[in-house]
Design a protein around this motif. Sequence first.
Motif, PDB file in Angstrom:
ATOM      1  N   ALA A   1       0.944  -1.121   0.041  1.00  0.00           N
ATOM      2  CA  ALA A   1       0.002  -0.016   0.166  1.00  0.00           C
ATOM      3  C   ALA A   1       0.899   1.163   0.033  1.00  0.00           C
ATOM      4  N   ALA A   2       1.958   1.124   0.704  1.00  0.00           N
ATOM      5  CA  ALA A   2       2.763   2.355   0.972  1.00  0.00           C
ATOM      6  C   ALA A   2       3.516   2.442  -0.443  1.00  0.00           C
ATOM      7  N   ALA A   3       3.999   1.415  -1.130  1.00  0.00           N
ATOM      8  CA  ALA A   3       4.549   1.599  -2.377  1.00  0.00           C
ATOM      9  C   ALA A   3       3.736   2.233  -3.329  1.00  0.00           C
ATOM     10  N   MET A   4       2.532   1.890  -3.324  1.00  0.00           N
ATOM     11  CA  MET A   4       1.618   2.765  -4.339  1.00  0.00           C
ATOM     12  C   MET A   4       1.643   4.127  -4.459  1.00  0.00           C
ATOM     13  N   LEU A   5       1.707   4.669  -2.797  1.00  0.00           N
ATOM     14  CA  LEU A   5       1.727   6.359  -2.579  1.00  0.00           C
ATOM     15  C   LEU A   5       2.651   6.923  -3.149  1.00  0.00           C
ATOM     16  N   THR A   6       3.666   6.174  -3.744  1.00  0.00           N
ATOM     17  CA  THR A   6       4.870   6.722  -4.477  1.00  0.00           C
ATOM     18  C   THR A   6       4.920   6.808  -6.043  1.00  0.00           C
ATOM     19  N   GLY A   7       3.657   6.339  -6.297  1.00  0.00           N
ATOM     20  CA  GLY A   7       3.589   6.411  -7.757  1.00  0.00           C
ATOM     21  C   GLY A   7       3.732   5.191  -8.762  1.00  0.00           C
ATOM     22  N   SER A   8       4.838   4.596  -8.643  1.00  0.00           N
ATOM     23  CA  SER A   8       5.104   3.341  -9.050  1.00  0.00           C
ATOM     24  C   SER A   8       5.952   2.264  -8.230  1.00  0.00           C
ATOM     25  N   ILE A   9       5.535   1.098  -8.348  1.00  0.00           N
ATOM     26  CA  ILE A   9       6.210   0.097  -7.851  1.00  0.00           C
ATOM     27  C   ILE A   9       7.399  -0.034  -8.264  1.00  0.00           C
ATOM     28  N   GLY A  10       7.620   0.304  -9.500  1.00  0.00           N
ATOM     29  CA  GLY A  10       8.892   0.283 -10.370  1.00  0.00           C
ATOM     30  C   GLY A  10      10.065   1.106  -9.789  1.00  0.00           C
ATOM     31  N   MET A  11       9.602   1.818  -8.719  1.00  0.00           N
ATOM     32  CA  MET A  11      10.891   2.862  -8.145  1.00  0.00           C
ATOM     33  C   MET A  11      11.026   2.325  -6.756  1.00  0.00           C
ATOM     34  N   LEU A  12      10.780   1.165  -6.225  1.00  0.00           N
ATOM     35  CA  LEU A  12      10.930   0.826  -4.739  1.00  0.00           C
ATOM     36  C   LEU A  12      11.809  -0.230  -4.678  1.00  0.00           C
ATOM     37  N   PRO A  13      12.913   0.027  -3.850  1.00  0.00           N
ATOM     38  CA  PRO A  13      13.969  -1.118  -3.636  1.00  0.00           C
ATOM     39  C   PRO A  13      13.509  -1.863  -2.478  1.00  0.00           C
TER      40      PRO A  13
END
Length: 360
Positions: free
Chosen positions: A253-265
């Motif tokens: 859920a927190a990941a999607m706040l940042t726009g794209s799961i493609g940005m999260l390590p």
Amino acid sequence: MTQRILVLPGDGIGPEITRQARRVLEACREAGLDIEIEEAPVGGAEIDRSGVPLAPETLEKARASDAILLGAVGGPKWDTMPDIANRPEKGLLALRKELNLFGNLRPALLYPQLVEASSLKPEVVSGLDIMIVRELTGGIYFGQPRGRETREDGTRYGYNTYIYDEHEIRRIGRVAFEMAQKRNKKLCSVDKANVLEVTILWRDIMNELAPEYPDVELSHMYVDNAAMQLVRAPKQFDVIVTGNMFGDILSDAAAMLTGSIGMLPSASLNESGQGMFEPCHGSAPDIAGQGLANPLATILSVAMMLRYSLDAPALADRIERAVGSVLDQNLRTADIAYEGTRQVTTEEMGDAVVSAFLQQ
Ligand code: NAI
Ligand code: MG
């Protein structure tokens, strides 16, 4: 001493994104980092080769390495395998368990250049920077007994066991308190202590640890409220610590706040500092092989590797600055592109990060 890195590309977009991340690692080597890089198949790719998702020799290489970079595993090709114990994902679970990678760090950081990519209003998310510390080798995902059975009257039932002992809670608690000390000194422990006994113990242990970290302000929140608060006012959080299952859900859920799961390590660490580093997303079979995948989550996972396992924080900062710089240049893979930005392929994004890295 030369540090050993094992790269496990996996399936789907895994090979494409790890290729770009590996180039960044090689640029670090050129910049003076003393590393040796080796690669091995895992997941579906390994099932196709040898019949099991994690070969014994790969596990041995993993044990002998200082850090592991993983792409992603799984895909429709293996979803219909009748033997659930041998699916691609089991290779990943086995690695986590065998290497005792109990401490999962999942940052949710919104780059200022991507505020428009978030589904929330800019004023709610701009400046968002949360670190979720998730317990990764225990809880309901591993508890015994577990199973699916049929009663004598023919009714089918299934069950899992949600169990943590105090040692497991204490060691993840320490990781979280120490993380909070390095950040903004605020730790929120998430549980369901109004319903689940195991999380009453969780809460007790966090309270027992608190006096050892007097500079950290500890609070507690029930998981259902935490889910709500994450989308209502996410910036109230700094470090969140929680168990395996709640952490799995809240971090997505927190990941999607940042726009794209493609940005999260992400990072998964054990007590000796060895770690496995991987993007938060999966193997994205829908876009595999088309140059559409965003390699930045995997490249940022390399930065976490440098910071948490290889003791090279300056190079980690340098990679993160390089990523900021390509975003400043308005370069975007499809998942984060919007009007006014320039869409690039997976490989072009890798090129841009490597050259921004080398220019510093
Ligand atoms: P997913 O994360 O692979 O994909 C979800 C959506 O996000 C898709 O539309 C995909 O195209 C997009 N996406 C993911 N990563 C992206 C990237 N780097 N750049 C641009 N777009 C990206 O999750 P999904 O579809 O639920 O699972 C696909 C497969 O991956 C399944 O077999 C699943 O079991 C596996 N999986 C593996 C994980 C791992 O290896 N750690 C974690 C999650 C899923
Ligand atoms: Mg998940």
